[in-house]
Enzyme design. Structure first.
Site, PDB file in Angstrom:
ATOM      1  N   GLY A 154       0.846  -1.189   0.000  1.00 18.78           N
ATOM      2  CA  GLY A 154       0.000   0.000   0.000  1.00 18.78           C
ATOM      3  C   GLY A 154       0.878   1.232   0.000  1.00 18.78           C
ATOM      4  O   GLY A 154       1.204   1.800  -1.047  1.00 18.78           O
ATOM      5  N   ALA A 281      -2.419  14.707  -6.683  1.00 19.08           N
ATOM      6  CA  ALA A 281      -3.459  13.962  -5.969  1.00 19.08           C
ATOM      7  C   ALA A 281      -3.517  14.366  -4.500  1.00 19.08           C
ATOM      8  O   ALA A 281      -4.603  14.410  -3.900  1.00 19.08           O
ATOM      9  CB  ALA A 281      -3.207  12.463  -6.103  1.00 19.08           C
ATOM     10  N   ARG A 282      -2.371  14.659  -3.901  1.00 18.25           N
ATOM     11  CA  ARG A 282      -2.359  15.034  -2.482  1.00 18.25           C
ATOM     12  C   ARG A 282      -2.976  16.411  -2.268  1.00 18.25           C
ATOM     13  O   ARG A 282      -3.693  16.631  -1.288  1.00 18.25           O
ATOM     14  CB  ARG A 282      -0.924  14.969  -1.958  1.00 18.25           C
ATOM     15  CG  ARG A 282      -0.453  13.540  -1.769  1.00 18.25           C
ATOM     16  CD  ARG A 282       1.032  13.395  -1.586  1.00 18.25           C
ATOM     17  NE  ARG A 282       1.367  11.970  -1.460  1.00 18.25           N
ATOM     18  CZ  ARG A 282       2.528  11.443  -1.757  1.00 18.25           C
ATOM     19  NH1 ARG A 282       3.512  12.213  -2.209  1.00 18.25           N
ATOM     20  NH2 ARG A 282       2.743  10.148  -1.619  1.00 18.25           N
ATOM     21  N   ARG A 307     -31.020  24.557  17.745  1.00 17.34           N
ATOM     22  CA  ARG A 307     -31.210  23.734  18.944  1.00 17.34           C
ATOM     23  C   ARG A 307     -31.262  24.611  20.199  1.00 17.34           C
ATOM     24  O   ARG A 307     -30.396  25.481  20.391  1.00 17.34           O
ATOM     25  CB  ARG A 307     -30.048  22.751  19.048  1.00 17.34           C
ATOM     26  CG  ARG A 307     -29.999  21.918  20.317  1.00 17.34           C
ATOM     27  CD  ARG A 307     -31.080  20.885  20.359  1.00 17.34           C
ATOM     28  NE  ARG A 307     -30.825  19.911  21.429  1.00 17.34           N
ATOM     29  CZ  ARG A 307     -31.723  19.037  21.854  1.00 17.34           C
ATOM     30  NH1 ARG A 307     -32.936  19.023  21.298  1.00 17.34           N
ATOM     31  NH2 ARG A 307     -31.426  18.179  22.813  1.00 17.34           N
ATOM     32  N   GLU A 402      -4.284   8.159  -0.821  1.00 13.94           N
ATOM     33  CA  GLU A 402      -3.252   9.007  -1.428  1.00 13.94           C
ATOM     34  C   GLU A 402      -2.036   9.162  -0.509  1.00 13.94           C
ATOM     35  O   GLU A 402      -1.343  10.177  -0.552  1.00 13.94           O
ATOM     36  CB  GLU A 402      -3.812  10.393  -1.804  1.00 13.94           C
ATOM     37  CG  GLU A 402      -5.033  10.368  -2.690  1.00 13.94           C
ATOM     38  CD  GLU A 402      -4.801   9.784  -4.064  1.00 13.94           C
ATOM     39  OE1 GLU A 402      -3.637   9.417  -4.371  1.00 13.94           O
ATOM     40  OE2 GLU A 402      -5.764   9.663  -4.827  1.00 13.94           O
ATOM     41  N   GLU A 406       1.117   9.160   8.108  1.00 12.93           N
ATOM     42  CA  GLU A 406       2.474   8.749   8.476  1.00 12.93           C
ATOM     43  C   GLU A 406       3.427   8.838   7.291  1.00 12.93           C
ATOM     44  O   GLU A 406       4.597   9.242   7.441  1.00 12.93           O
ATOM     45  CB  GLU A 406       2.443   7.318   9.033  1.00 12.93           C
ATOM     46  CG  GLU A 406       1.754   7.176  10.389  1.00 12.93           C
ATOM     47  CD  GLU A 406       0.239   7.313  10.325  1.00 12.93           C
ATOM     48  OE1 GLU A 406      -0.373   7.636  11.365  1.00 12.93           O
ATOM     49  OE2 GLU A 406      -0.348   7.109   9.222  1.00 12.93           O
TER      50      GLU A 406
END
Length: 420
Positions: A154, A281-282, A307, A402, A406
């Site tokens: 991954g 993509a990030r 509320r 993506e 970590e």
């Protein structure tokens, strides 16, 4: 002793006018008339078209209707970053993320489906065919899926074990892929496979190449089967684990790059071409995370006025007001950051560290903000009667796909400190 003057009960006070959320506007130096018009168009589409579909489909874990994809295609949004000569809008990462934030504010998966256009699956070896596929991509008629990860690979994509063996003018693919979103509905699947093992002294990524598996939407090609992965969120399209058993791909469909990037590195070739696409993509993920978090803030702003407890709208209580202020500040900060990094990418900068930083900060922010939004909604937030639980489920994924948080920390720290 005189009696104290009778006070009118607080719950009988005149109702106050409701303060509506004010969606963000583009500011200097990012504002242009074209961008402002694009933002307004995407915002109205998200509110009037996407939101009702999301409210209906998400609780059922249903796929977004093809009619929604067709409407997005009509607006040209699958070709935002494709050059005008190929039928695209000829715009940049900034505009791509701008539209995606607005769409993700209504439903994360709709902001994500745009990434399956933008020239994805067009880096074929033949120039004429590449031009044809770019035109199809710009029209929203060439929407794909990416199969990079595997059950044992991954974050460490260099560990990919799917094999591609050449037989004459054909490559035969065998292996297992995981987390292939929209794989069945797509026109093609981009598969990262290993054509050879690395030689001594070579990078572990040596020998990895992307391949284009062309297919009919709604089906899998010969040699490929898919099993749906049951997710807790990110509904709108299905995500698959794919088994490849002798999938045949012609040499003409071995790709020169991934992610459909039209920038300077688009022809870098093979695994090396992934990096700029990942940077885009990030930033795109950061913009989507901002959209989801913004939805939570705007819903909370309304709920705190709606509320009532102890004879007051709960928005009168300072602790809740301050919580909302912190949430709004974090969303605004993350938006400013993605806009800056998108600008850097459009200017030709590598911006690898900055892309990792903004992905890290924006997605972790989205988790905090949507979690706080559920708290502000109290018990109502833990029901499916309110959208806030959808935002919370979707935001949680943004810290994982993506590249996990970590991995982003590793990218940034590796550019700051030497490794042993």
């Amino acid at each position: 002793m005189p009696k104290p003057e009778r006070q009118e009960p607080r719950d009988r006070q005149e109702p106050r006018p409701r303060q509506e959320p004010r969606p963000p506007e583009l500011v200097t130096p990012w504002h242009t008339p074209g961008r402002a018009a694009l933002q307004a168009e995407a915002r109205a589409f998200a509110r009037d078209v996407v939101m009702p579909i999301a409210d209906d489909c998400d609780p059922q874990k249903a796929e977004m209707p093809r009619s929604l994809i067709a409407q997005m295609a009509e607006k040209g949004w699958f070709g935002i970053t494709i050059p005008k000569e190929h039928g695209g809008l000829g715009l940049g990462v900034f505009e791509y993320c701008l539209v995606s934030e607005e769409l993700a504010r209504a439903w994360l998966s709709v902001g994500s489906i745009l990434a399956r256009g933008q020239g994805l699956g067009t880096q074929v070896l033949d120039d004429a065919r590449r031009a044809e596929l770019l035109a199809r991509s710009a029209r929203g008629d060439w929407i794909g899926s990416i199969a990079l990860s595997e059950p044992t690979a991954g974050s460490d994509l260099a560990g990919v074990q799917t094999r591609a063996v050449r037989e004459g003018d054909t490559w035969v693919l065998t292996g297992t892929k995981r987390w292939a979103g929209f794989a069945q509905g797509a026109d093609f699947v981009e598969v990262l496979a290993r054509t050879r093992d690395p030689e001594p002294g070579e990078s572990r990524s040596a020998g990895l190449e992307p391949f284009l598996v062309v297919k009919q939407p709604g089906t899998f090609p010969d040699g490929m089967t898919g099993q749906v992965i049951d997710k807790i969120g990110y509904h709108g399209f299905l995500t698959f684990e794919l088994a490849l058993d002798g999938v045949r791909v012609p040499e003409s469909d071995r790709l020169t790059g991934l992610y459909g990037d039209q920038g300077a590195d688009a022809d870098a070739g093979g695994f090396a071409s992934v990096q700029r696409g990942l940077n885009i993509a990030r930033v795109h993920t950061a913009a989507r995370a901002v959209g989801v978090a913004r939805a939570a803030v705007e819903d909370c702003q309304l709920y705190l006025q709606e509320r009532e407890q102890f004879g007051h709208p709960i928005g009168d209580f300072q602790a809740l007001r301050f919580a909302l202020a912190d949430m709004a500040a974090e969303v605004t900060q993350a938006r400013a950051f993605w806009q800056q990094v998108a600008h850097l990418l459009d200017a030709g900068a590598a911006a690898e560290s900055e892309s990792a930083m903004v992905k890290l900060l924006a997605t972790e922010m989205a988790v905090r903000v949507t979690n706080q939004a559920m708290q502000l909604h109290g018990g109502n937030g833990y029901t499916t009667e309110r959208r806030v639980e959808r935002y919370w489920r979707d935001a949680r994924l943004t810290t994982i796909f993506e590249g996990t948080s970590e991995i982003q920390r590793r990218i940034v720290s590796d550019r700051m400190l030497p490794r042993p």
